[in-house]
Motif scaffolding. Structure first.
Motif, PDB file in Angstrom:
ATOM      1  N   ILE A  25       0.854  -1.232   0.079  1.00  0.00           N
ATOM      2  CA  ILE A  25       0.076  -0.136   0.019  1.00  0.00           C
ATOM      3  C   ILE A  25       0.834   1.074   0.071  1.00  0.00           C
ATOM      4  N   PHE A  26       0.779   2.110  -0.894  1.00  0.00           N
ATOM      5  CA  PHE A  26       1.458   3.234  -0.971  1.00  0.00           C
ATOM      6  C   PHE A  26       0.377   4.407  -0.844  1.00  0.00           C
ATOM      7  N   HIS A  27       0.780   5.625  -0.111  1.00  0.00           N
ATOM      8  CA  HIS A  27      -0.132   6.621   0.328  1.00  0.00           C
ATOM      9  C   HIS A  27       0.854   8.112   0.167  1.00  0.00           C
ATOM     10  N   HIS A  28      -0.139   8.934   0.101  1.00  0.00           N
ATOM     11  CA  HIS A  28       0.603  10.214   0.153  1.00  0.00           C
ATOM     12  C   HIS A  28      -0.775  11.584   0.216  1.00  0.00           C
ATOM     13  N   PRO A  29      -0.633  12.456   1.081  1.00  0.00           N
ATOM     14  CA  PRO A  29      -1.811  13.004   1.325  1.00  0.00           C
ATOM     15  C   PRO A  29      -2.352  13.929   0.080  1.00  0.00           C
ATOM     16  N   LEU A  30      -1.427  14.178  -0.755  1.00  0.00           N
ATOM     17  CA  LEU A  30      -2.076  14.881  -2.168  1.00  0.00           C
ATOM     18  C   LEU A  30      -2.266  13.851  -3.182  1.00  0.00           C
ATOM     19  N   SER A  31      -3.567  13.331  -3.011  1.00  0.00           N
ATOM     20  CA  SER A  31      -4.238  12.369  -3.897  1.00  0.00           C
ATOM     21  C   SER A  31      -3.195  11.139  -4.263  1.00  0.00           C
ATOM     22  N   ASN A  32      -2.463  10.780  -3.315  1.00  0.00           N
ATOM     23  CA  ASN A  32      -1.534   9.690  -3.592  1.00  0.00           C
ATOM     24  C   ASN A  32      -0.525   9.960  -4.729  1.00  0.00           C
ATOM     25  N   SER A  33       0.099  11.129  -4.614  1.00  0.00           N
ATOM     26  CA  SER A  33       0.853  11.330  -5.694  1.00  0.00           C
ATOM     27  C   SER A  33       2.372  10.790  -5.036  1.00  0.00           C
ATOM     28  N   LEU A  34       3.247  10.634  -6.156  1.00  0.00           N
ATOM     29  CA  LEU A  34       4.569  10.019  -5.843  1.00  0.00           C
ATOM     30  C   LEU A  34       5.920  10.819  -5.942  1.00  0.00           C
ATOM     31  N   PRO A  35       6.326  11.380  -4.621  1.00  0.00           N
ATOM     32  CA  PRO A  35       7.593  11.905  -4.650  1.00  0.00           C
ATOM     33  C   PRO A  35       8.794  10.905  -4.850  1.00  0.00           C
ATOM     34  N   GLY A  36       9.920  11.119  -5.061  1.00  0.00           N
ATOM     35  CA  GLY A  36      11.152  10.255  -5.096  1.00  0.00           C
ATOM     36  C   GLY A  36      11.254   9.378  -3.995  1.00  0.00           C
ATOM     37  N   ARG A  37      10.964   9.905  -2.907  1.00  0.00           N
ATOM     38  CA  ARG A  37      11.234   8.970  -1.765  1.00  0.00           C
ATOM     39  C   ARG A  37      10.235   7.877  -1.556  1.00  0.00           C
ATOM     40  N   VAL A  38       8.915   8.023  -2.155  1.00  0.00           N
ATOM     41  CA  VAL A  38       7.906   7.132  -2.029  1.00  0.00           C
ATOM     42  C   VAL A  38       8.291   6.088  -3.275  1.00  0.00           C
ATOM     43  N   LEU A  39       8.662   6.925  -4.329  1.00  0.00           N
ATOM     44  CA  LEU A  39       8.782   5.861  -5.578  1.00  0.00           C
ATOM     45  C   LEU A  39      10.179   4.872  -5.395  1.00  0.00           C
ATOM     46  N   LYS A  40      11.076   5.376  -4.685  1.00  0.00           N
ATOM     47  CA  LYS A  40      12.278   4.477  -4.410  1.00  0.00           C
ATOM     48  C   LYS A  40      11.705   3.225  -3.212  1.00  0.00           C
ATOM     49  N   LYS A  41      11.079   3.713  -2.284  1.00  0.00           N
ATOM     50  CA  LYS A  41      10.494   2.618  -1.421  1.00  0.00           C
ATOM     51  C   LYS A  41       9.510   1.633  -1.981  1.00  0.00           C
ATOM     52  N   LEU A  42       8.808   2.027  -2.905  1.00  0.00           N
ATOM     53  CA  LEU A  42       7.838   1.309  -3.760  1.00  0.00           C
ATOM     54  C   LEU A  42       8.508   0.380  -4.547  1.00  0.00           C
ATOM     55  N   ALA A  43       9.717   0.639  -5.064  1.00  0.00           N
ATOM     56  CA  ALA A  43      10.661  -0.200  -5.992  1.00  0.00           C
ATOM     57  C   ALA A  43      11.382  -1.398  -5.243  1.00  0.00           C
ATOM     58  N   ASP A  44      11.892  -0.664  -4.015  1.00  0.00           N
ATOM     59  CA  ASP A  44      12.481  -1.634  -2.955  1.00  0.00           C
ATOM     60  C   ASP A  44      11.627  -2.534  -2.490  1.00  0.00           C
ATOM     61  N   THR A  45      10.367  -2.276  -2.020  1.00  0.00           N
ATOM     62  CA  THR A  45       9.480  -3.228  -1.480  1.00  0.00           C
ATOM     63  C   THR A  45       8.799  -4.163  -2.555  1.00  0.00           C
ATOM     64  N   ILE A  46       8.482  -4.102  -3.587  1.00  0.00           N
ATOM     65  CA  ILE A  46       8.254  -5.039  -4.773  1.00  0.00           C
ATOM     66  C   ILE A  46       9.429  -6.071  -4.974  1.00  0.00           C
ATOM     67  N   THR A  47      10.589  -5.337  -5.094  1.00  0.00           N
ATOM     68  CA  THR A  47      11.999  -6.339  -5.310  1.00  0.00           C
ATOM     69  C   THR A  47      12.179  -7.269  -4.059  1.00  0.00           C
ATOM     70  N   ASP A  48      12.125  -6.510  -2.904  1.00  0.00           N
ATOM     71  CA  ASP A  48      12.207  -7.343  -1.697  1.00  0.00           C
ATOM     72  C   ASP A  48      11.152  -8.565  -1.522  1.00  0.00           C
ATOM     73  N   LEU A  49       9.990  -8.259  -1.839  1.00  0.00           N
ATOM     74  CA  LEU A  49       8.826  -8.979  -1.803  1.00  0.00           C
ATOM     75  C   LEU A  49       8.894 -10.254  -2.716  1.00  0.00           C
ATOM     76  N   GLY A  50       9.582  -9.877  -3.785  1.00  0.00           N
ATOM     77  CA  GLY A  50       9.584 -11.026  -4.898  1.00  0.00           C
ATOM     78  C   GLY A  50      10.711 -11.908  -4.668  1.00  0.00           C
ATOM     79  N   GLY A  51      11.513 -11.408  -3.836  1.00  0.00           N
ATOM     80  CA  GLY A  51      12.753 -12.510  -3.571  1.00  0.00           C
ATOM     81  C   GLY A  51      12.327 -13.355  -2.313  1.00  0.00           C
ATOM     82  N   LYS A  52      11.031 -13.297  -1.758  1.00  0.00           N
ATOM     83  CA  LYS A  52      10.652 -14.006  -0.565  1.00  0.00           C
ATOM     84  C   LYS A  52       9.925 -15.199  -0.948  1.00  0.00           C
ATOM     85  N   ASP A  53      10.583 -16.430  -0.403  1.00  0.00           N
ATOM     86  CA  ASP A  53       9.785 -17.549  -0.919  1.00  0.00           C
ATOM     87  C   ASP A  53       8.388 -17.771  -0.368  1.00  0.00           C
TER      88      ASP A  53
END
Length: 259
Positions: A25-53
């Motif tokens: 789940i990603f969120h931002h108070p401005l209509s769930n817009s995506l600043p760079g910090r959120v984008l990085k965490k989103l990419a890292d989270t998807i990558t990390d979960l993809g590696g979990k058995d």
């Protein structure tokens, strides 16, 4: 809210249930817009979960009952003053798209409301996407002097060149959720969030009980022909990073922020 405050707002969270269904789940108070910090965490989270058995399938969603994603953070865009910073920001979207593409787990998208720019890119980068009838879409980048260069390959892969061209050229007009379904972006459109969530749960449960190796191989086949996207999206990010510095774009963003 100041520009710095807005850039630092927002976050990404995830959970994994006993069936191996990971919900991001990603969120931002401005209509769930995506600043760079959120984008990085989103990419890292998807990558990390993809590696979990223990993770069998991933559900990607945003918080709230209105907008799914307002795309790029205008506050961060307007703060960009040099090419390297601009490229780095747009690489945030490239990295999320590539994280979805490379993730060995199937990703279900859940789109509850209007989606703009980078949000359309997210909906295109998942493997199966459900939406409500309120989920109109728009690629507004040309209206601020840029262009959907980074998300373009993902969107075009889903909806085809003709529909992608319509979205990119007619940048100020919304296309309905039904239009998005007819053109292949959404698999199904529901009257309300409750019906959509029931369908997401049903599909996620089915996939969690499916053969992980078969799903991994199937996903690889779906994404055949995109092996050059690491380089391609870097090149596209550089284009956007240069254009965001133009007087046209700076003035257009300032006008949008006044509305």
């Amino acid at each position: 809210m100041s520009t710095i405050d807005a850039i630092n707002e927002g976050d990404v969270n995830f959970s994994i249930n006993e069936k191996g269904i990971a919900t991001v789940i990603f969120h931002h108070p401005l209509s769930n817009s995506l600043p760079g910090r959120v984008l990085k965490k989103l990419a890292d989270t998807i990558t990390d979960l993809g590696g979990k058995d223990e993770v069998k399938v991933i559900v990607l969603k945003s918080e709230g009952g209105r907008a799914f994603c307002a795309g790029a953070s205008f506050d961060e865009l307007i703060s960009i003053k040099d090419l390297e910073t601009g490229k780095k920001f747009f690489m945030g979207f490239a990295n999320v798209i590539n994280a979805c593409r490379k993730c060995p787990k199937l990703i279900i998208g859940r789109v509850q409301g209007k989606t703009v720019g980078g949000g359309v890119g997210l909906a295109s980068a998942v493997d199966y996407c459900y939406a409500t009838k309120f989920s109109a879409i728009k690629l507004s980048e040309l209206a601020i002097g840029i262009g959907p260069f980074v998300v373009g390959p993902a969107v075009e892969r889903k909806v085809g060149t003709s529909a992608m061209s319509q979205l990119a050229i007619n940048a100020t007009e919304w296309q309905s959720a039904e239009w998005a379904k007819e053109n292949g972006l959404f698999a199904e459109v529901f009257d309300n969030v409750e019906e959509m969530d029931s369908a997401v749960e049903t599909l996620a449960n089915k996939l969690s009980a499916s053969n992980p190796e078969a799903m991994k191989l199937l996903k690889g086949i779906f994404w055949e022909g995109t092996e050059n996207w690491d380089q391609l999206l870097q090149e596209r990010a550089a284009l956007s990073g240069e254009l965001v510095l133009s007087d046209f774009t700076v003035n257009a963003i300032n006008e949008f922020k006044k509305k």
